[in-house]
Enzyme design. Structure first.
Site, mmCIF file in Angstrom:
data_model
loop_
_atom_site.group_PDB
_atom_site.id
_atom_site.type_symbol
_atom_site.label_atom_id
_atom_site.label_comp_id
_atom_site.label_asym_id
_atom_site.label_seq_id
_atom_site.Cartn_x
_atom_site.Cartn_y
_atom_site.Cartn_z
ATOM 1 C CB CYS A 122 43.443 9.394 -16.220
ATOM 2 S SG CYS A 122 42.035 8.263 -16.184
ATOM 3 C CG ASN A 144 40.915 3.190 -17.621
ATOM 4 O OD1 ASN A 144 40.816 1.993 -17.876
ATOM 5 N ND2 ASN A 144 40.800 4.093 -18.560
ATOM 6 C CB CYS A 176 36.997 10.806 -14.812
ATOM 7 S SG CYS A 176 36.053 10.446 -13.318
ATOM 8 N NE ARG A 177 41.871 12.881 -15.048
ATOM 9 C CZ ARG A 177 42.998 12.977 -14.351
ATOM 10 N NH1 ARG A 177 43.753 14.058 -14.490
ATOM 11 N NH2 ARG A 177 43.372 12.018 -13.536
ATOM 12 C CB SER A 178 42.298 7.709 -19.689
ATOM 13 O OG SER A 178 41.883 6.764 -18.739
ATOM 14 C CG ASP A 188 40.565 13.651 -11.714
ATOM 15 O OD1 ASP A 188 39.459 13.332 -12.193
ATOM 16 O OD2 ASP A 188 41.354 12.842 -11.215
HETATM 17 P P1 4NP Z 1 40.335 9.747 -13.490
HETATM 18 O O1 4NP Z 1 39.584 10.340 -12.192
HETATM 19 O O2 4NP Z 1 41.780 9.523 -13.099
HETATM 20 O O3 4NP Z 1 40.175 10.806 -14.516
HETATM 21 O O4 4NP Z 1 39.629 8.445 -13.849
HETATM 22 C C1 4NP Z 1 39.633 9.737 -10.935
HETATM 23 C C2 4NP Z 1 38.860 8.620 -10.679
HETATM 24 C C3 4NP Z 1 38.888 8.042 -9.413
HETATM 25 C C4 4NP Z 1 39.700 8.582 -8.420
HETATM 26 C C5 4NP Z 1 40.482 9.676 -8.691
HETATM 27 C C6 4NP Z 1 40.445 10.262 -9.950
HETATM 28 N N1 4NP Z 1 39.704 7.985 -7.124
HETATM 29 O O5 4NP Z 1 40.410 8.524 -6.242
HETATM 30 O O6 4NP Z 1 39.057 6.950 -6.910
#
Ligand code: 4NP
Length: 152
Positions: free
Chosen positions: A8, A11, A13-15, A123
């Site tokens: 993702c 790294n 939240c989703r992955s 997300d």
């Molecule tokens: P992820 O979610 O890609 O599912 O881990 C996010 C985590 C952090 C950010 C964006 C999405 N960020 O902009 O910091």
């Protein structure tokens, strides 16, 4: 042995949610020695951090631990070291293809294209809906496991 990498943006939240759900399913089916699971982010935003508290809390509700998990960035060797590079959304997929020069590699694909949803995993960093993330991860991981078992 088959190796799975969930990808993702951050790294956190989703992955990591998909990684933990997949590892749990693999353990429950007695496939630990045959399937290895990891995750990575296309960005460097959260390197070294544990999963987001929302991911951790949701997994805990279902009895799944995030102990020892730490965010890392995608690296060029991932393309040869993994058999399935599973991207959470279309932007992660495009970034992965670009970063790894993986144009045309069938092993790089979007997670929910394995299911009837054929859409991005929304997300929760923005939506706050970690239940939706968890439910989609379970559905996607079951479909991925069916695919891997057929290819083992
Ligand atoms: P992820 O979610 O890609 O599912 O881990 C996010 C985590 C952090 C950010 C964006 C999405 N960020 O902009 O910091």
């Amino acid at each position: 042995m088959k190796r799975v990498l969930f990808i993702c943006l951050g790294n956190i939240c989703r992955s990591p949610m998909a990684e933990a759900v997949m590892r749990d399913l693999v353990e429950k089916r007695g496939l630990t020695s045959q399937i290895k699971v990891d995750s990575a982010g296309t960005s460097n935003y959260h390197i070294g951090e544990p999963p987001h508290r929302g991911t951790k809390a949701k997994l805990q509700e279902y009895g799944i631990s995030t102990s020892g998990m730490k965010a890392r960035q995608l690296r060029s060797t991932d393309l040869t070291e993994f058999d399935y590079l599973v991207c959470m959304d279309d932007s992660n997929l495009q970034n992965t293809i670009e970063m790894l020069r993986a144009e045309g590699h069938a092993k790089v694909f979007r997670f929910l294209d394995l299911t009837h949803h054929k859409k991005d995993v929304p997300d929760p960093w923005y939506s706050g809906d970690f239940q939706e993330t968890y439910d989609l991860c379970v559905e996607g991981c079951e479909a991925l496991l069916t695919k891997i078992e057929a290819e083992l």
